[in-house]
Design an enzyme around this catalytic site. Structure first.
Site, PDB file in Angstrom:
ATOM      1  N   HIS A   1       0.814  -1.217   0.000  1.00  0.00           N
ATOM      2  CA  HIS A   1       0.000   0.000   0.000  1.00  0.00           C
ATOM      3  C   HIS A   1       0.849   1.270   0.000  1.00  0.00           C
ATOM      4  CE1 HIS A   1      -4.070  -1.795   0.923  1.00  0.00           C
ATOM      5  NE2 HIS A   1      -3.259  -2.828   1.075  1.00  0.00           N
TER       6      HIS A   1
ATOM      7  N   ASP B   1       3.192   9.559  -0.688  1.00  0.00           N
ATOM      8  CA  ASP B   1       2.062   8.717  -0.272  1.00  0.00           C
ATOM      9  C   ASP B   1       1.894   7.589  -1.281  1.00  0.00           C
ATOM     10  OD1 ASP B   1      -0.136   7.908   1.192  1.00  0.00           O
ATOM     11  OD2 ASP B   1      -1.003   9.929   1.294  1.00  0.00           O
TER      12      ASP B   1
HETATM   13  P1  ADP Z   1      -3.373   6.338   4.948  1.00  0.00           P
HETATM   14  O1  ADP Z   1      -3.702   4.972   4.468  1.00  0.00           O
HETATM   15  O2  ADP Z   1      -1.922   6.623   4.934  1.00  0.00           O
HETATM   16  O3  ADP Z   1      -3.951   6.661   6.267  1.00  0.00           O
HETATM   17  P2  ADP Z   1      -5.305   7.416   2.992  1.00  0.00           P
HETATM   18  O4  ADP Z   1      -5.587   8.820   2.554  1.00  0.00           O
HETATM   19  O5  ADP Z   1      -5.168   6.452   1.882  1.00  0.00           O
HETATM   20  O6  ADP Z   1      -4.010   7.435   3.922  1.00  0.00           O
HETATM   21  O7  ADP Z   1      -6.485   6.904   3.916  1.00  0.00           O
HETATM   22  C1  ADP Z   1      -6.895   7.592   5.055  1.00  0.00           C
HETATM   23  C2  ADP Z   1      -8.248   7.056   5.465  1.00  0.00           C
HETATM   24  O8  ADP Z   1      -8.527   7.537   6.766  1.00  0.00           O
HETATM   25  C3  ADP Z   1      -9.368   7.527   4.550  1.00  0.00           C
HETATM   26  O9  ADP Z   1     -10.240   6.458   4.257  1.00  0.00           O
HETATM   27  C4  ADP Z   1     -10.055   8.616   5.366  1.00  0.00           C
HETATM   28  O10 ADP Z   1     -11.446   8.699   5.155  1.00  0.00           O
HETATM   29  C5  ADP Z   1      -9.786   8.189   6.780  1.00  0.00           C
HETATM   30  N1  ADP Z   1      -9.718   9.377   7.655  1.00  0.00           N
HETATM   31  C6  ADP Z   1      -8.849  10.379   7.616  1.00  0.00           C
HETATM   32  N2  ADP Z   1      -9.111  11.298   8.572  1.00  0.00           N
HETATM   33  C7  ADP Z   1     -10.186  10.856   9.221  1.00  0.00           C
HETATM   34  C8  ADP Z   1     -10.946  11.332  10.340  1.00  0.00           C
HETATM   35  N3  ADP Z   1     -10.634  12.463  11.001  1.00  0.00           N
HETATM   36  N4  ADP Z   1     -11.971  10.583  10.738  1.00  0.00           N
HETATM   37  C9  ADP Z   1     -12.288   9.426  10.117  1.00  0.00           C
HETATM   38  N5  ADP Z   1     -11.603   8.930   9.083  1.00  0.00           N
HETATM   39  C10 ADP Z   1     -10.563   9.621   8.642  1.00  0.00           C
HETATM   40  O1  F6P Z   2      -1.268   3.098   4.230  1.00  0.00           O
HETATM   41  C1  F6P Z   2      -0.247   2.628   5.009  1.00  0.00           C
HETATM   42  C2  F6P Z   2      -0.661   2.134   6.384  1.00  0.00           C
HETATM   43  O2  F6P Z   2       0.350   1.546   7.093  1.00  0.00           O
HETATM   44  C3  F6P Z   2      -1.777   1.168   6.241  1.00  0.00           C
HETATM   45  O3  F6P Z   2      -1.375  -0.123   6.541  1.00  0.00           O
HETATM   46  C4  F6P Z   2      -2.808   1.740   7.144  1.00  0.00           C
HETATM   47  O4  F6P Z   2      -3.901   2.073   6.339  1.00  0.00           O
HETATM   48  C5  F6P Z   2      -2.330   3.061   7.666  1.00  0.00           C
HETATM   49  O5  F6P Z   2      -1.068   3.233   7.167  1.00  0.00           O
HETATM   50  C6  F6P Z   2      -2.476   3.134   9.160  1.00  0.00           C
HETATM   51  O6  F6P Z   2      -1.326   2.758   9.827  1.00  0.00           O
HETATM   52  P1  F6P Z   2      -1.299   1.924  11.177  1.00  0.00           P
HETATM   53  O7  F6P Z   2      -1.969   0.626  10.857  1.00  0.00           O
HETATM   54  O8  F6P Z   2       0.147   1.788  11.480  1.00  0.00           O
HETATM   55  O9  F6P Z   2      -2.055   2.711  12.169  1.00  0.00           O
END
Ligand code: ADP
Ligand code: F6P
Length: 492
Positions: free
Chosen positions: A168, A380
């Site tokens: 990912h 990212d």
């Molecule tokens: P990562 O996997 O690194 O966290 P992404 O942007 O791919 O980054 O995914 C973040 C996820 O977390 C999204 O599905 C988003 O809706 C969720 N998210 C981010 N901020 C919030 C929040 N304050 N409350 C609920 N969900 C959140």
């Molecule tokens: O997107 C990368 C990632 O490590 C995912 O495995 C997961 O969605 C997110 O970051 C949250 O990280 P953690 O599981 O370490 O809280």
């Protein structure tokens, strides 16, 4: 994949965690893009999801997880980790080595050899858990950098099932990956899966370049049915599969009457000011600090933007036990209060900061209400927030400003305004352009983005990966001698 347990998903985290508190057990939803995507996929395909849900399992914890399974409509199988394993495998190898290294931040790495031993042990334990469910018809789909080695441990067991690995996060180029002391076993471990998938072609290319540079015995063969790596007796399919979201779910929530009412109220609160939205898991790769500095730069150098915009910054807590993340939280909060101290005026607070998880509807209200989503990670793997914003923009008038270093920039560049998050001036100018963009251009751009996402949703992503697992032509791998195939195809 209709029969239960044919699909075996493995990730570090289950979509819920259960923790013992003074008041009893507390069940919390996990955060992050992996959980958002896989939860949608498993609700559709059923199957079993193996992962960590807390230090305890069985008893009350087991019963709470069973209840959650009913709610999610798929089975969850918790694998407990001890406090020491969490320290060395998760905080250590995963978050002090792979996470920073693969995001080009090698100065943050701590290459402690004990972390590697813990990584191997935990990978073996999760492989054992997956093996308990594996049968002739099953496919074990392993997710993310926490588990580069599970494929090899499963192969040792000679199970009759296929295996796949999806990364990912980004995969770095050789000059960065080579810094990893365990670069050879890590690459060899990844080549023990049948299919290895990445978010973007850039990540796939980086991986193949690392294979060519670090494993002299490997050959990379590009054929009409995809790219294969031959290594020893192995033939592994390597491809990019950009992850996505359940477009229709976000669009449907955004179209609900009660959401429309809440969107109107949120916009009225801002009295005609443009709403700029940031939504991030609290992580130093997300560029939250850089975004706040760019916002301050804009207010300092374009005074006409004062009172004309409000930044809503939603932050979901993440990895709060890790000191670097606690320091980041303090830095973000200090900057928010400095900006508000410098610019707030009667009736206007420039930055509204929320540090908590929002439920889906609340999140979509913000996505739909925002005139501009400002998504500016320093690096990212994909970034689902950028896609969720577009799906929720049912009125198609919002503008997406997107970091050129997000994986999603490869797909959304035609409709978004791309920025370098390190360039404060360019970030401020993009914000002003977005706020001043004529409605016809906004609708055209958002229409393009939404069309792409409607046609490329999370189910297309899962189908593409699982198809690659199903249609692996092992026979043609074996009958084409690697050396000949490499000469005939393109190598490297
Ligand atoms: P990562 O996997 O690194 O966290 P992404 O942007 O791919 O980054 O995914 C973040 C996820 O977390 C999204 O599905 C988003 O809706 C969720 N998210 C981010 N901020 C919030 C929040 N304050 N409350 C609920 N969900 C959140
Ligand atoms: O997107 C990368 C990632 O490590 C995912 O495995 C997961 O969605 C997110 O970051 C949250 O990280 P953690 O599981 O370490 O809280």
């Amino acid at each position: 994949m209709s029969t239960e347990n044919r699909l075996i998903v493995v990730s570090h985290r289950l979509p819920i965690s259960v923790e013992r508190t003074a008041e009893g057990y507390q069940v919390t939803a996990s955060s992050g893009g992996l959980v958002t995507a896989l939860d949608s996929v498993l609700r559709k395909y059923a199957g079993v999801w193996i992962g960590y849900a807390g230090e305890e399992s069985g008893g009350d914890v087991g019963r709470l997880i069973e209840l959650a399974c009913l709610d999610h409509s798929y089975r969850m199988e918790p694998v407990p980790l001890s406090a020491e394993e969490i320290t060395k495998f998760y905080h250590g190898f995963s978050n002090e080595i792979v996470w920073p290294l693969f995001h080009d931040l090698q100065s943050r790495c701590n290459f402690d050899p004990e972390y590697w031993s813990a990584y191997r042990e935990v990978n073996r334990r999760f492989a054992d858990a997956a093996a308990r469910f594996a049968s002739d018809n099953s496919f074990v789909w392993v997710h993310d950098y926490h588990f580069g080695l599970i494929g090899g441990y499963l192969r040792e067991k000679n199970l009759p099932c296929g295996t796949g690995f999806f990364q990912h996060i980004p995969f770095p180029p050789p000059d960065i990956f080579e810094k990893l002391p365990w670069r050879t076993p890590m690459l060899e471990g990844m080549l023990d899966y049948d299919v290895v998938g990445f978010q973007t072609e850039r990540d796939q290319r980086n991986f193949l370049e690392c294979v060519s540079a670090i494993l002299p015995g490997a050959s990379v063969v590009k054929r009409s049915d995809g790219v294969h790596v031959h290594y020893g007796s192995r033939c592994v399919r390597v491809a990019s599969f950009p992850i996505s979201i359940d477009f229709h779910e976000f669009a449907d929530v955004a179209s609900r009457d009660e959401v429309t009412v809440r969107v109107r109220a949120l916009r009225q609160e801002q009295q005609g000011r443009k709403i700029i939205l940031g939504v991030d898991r609290l992580d130093y790769t997300k560029g939250i600090v850089e975004r706040l500095r760019a916002f301050r730069h804009m207010l300092r150098h374009w005074p006409q933007m004062k009172r004309a915009v409000t930044l809503l910054q939603l932050v979901v807590p993440s990895r709060a036990d890790i000191p670097k993340y606690r320091e980041l939280k303090e830095e973000v909060e200090r900057l928010v209060s400095e900006i508000n101290g410098e610019f707030s005026d009667v009736g206007w607070v420039p930055v509204h900061y929320f540090y908590r998880a929002f439920d889906r509807e609340e999140l979509v209200v913000h996505y739909r209400a925002a005139d501009v989503a400002w998504v500016t990670p320093l690096k990212d793997g994909m970034n689902l927030v950028s896609k969720e914003y577009c799906a929720s923009q049912v009125g198609e008038t919002g503008v997406l400003i997107l970091s050129e270093f997000a994986g999603s920039a490869a797909q959304l560049r035609h409709g978004a305004l791309l920025v370098n998050p390190n360039d404060q001036q360019a970030m401020a100018e993009a914000l002003i352009s977005a706020c001043e963009m004529p409605v016809t251009e906004r609708v055209w751009r958002m229409g393009q983005l939404r069309r792409y996402l409607r046609e490329n949703d999370v189910y297309d992503w899962a189908e593409a990966f699982l198809d690659a697992g199903r249609t692996l032509s092992f026979q043609s791998c074996i009958t084409t001698p690697p050396a000949d195939a490499a000469r005939a195809g393109m190598q490297g």
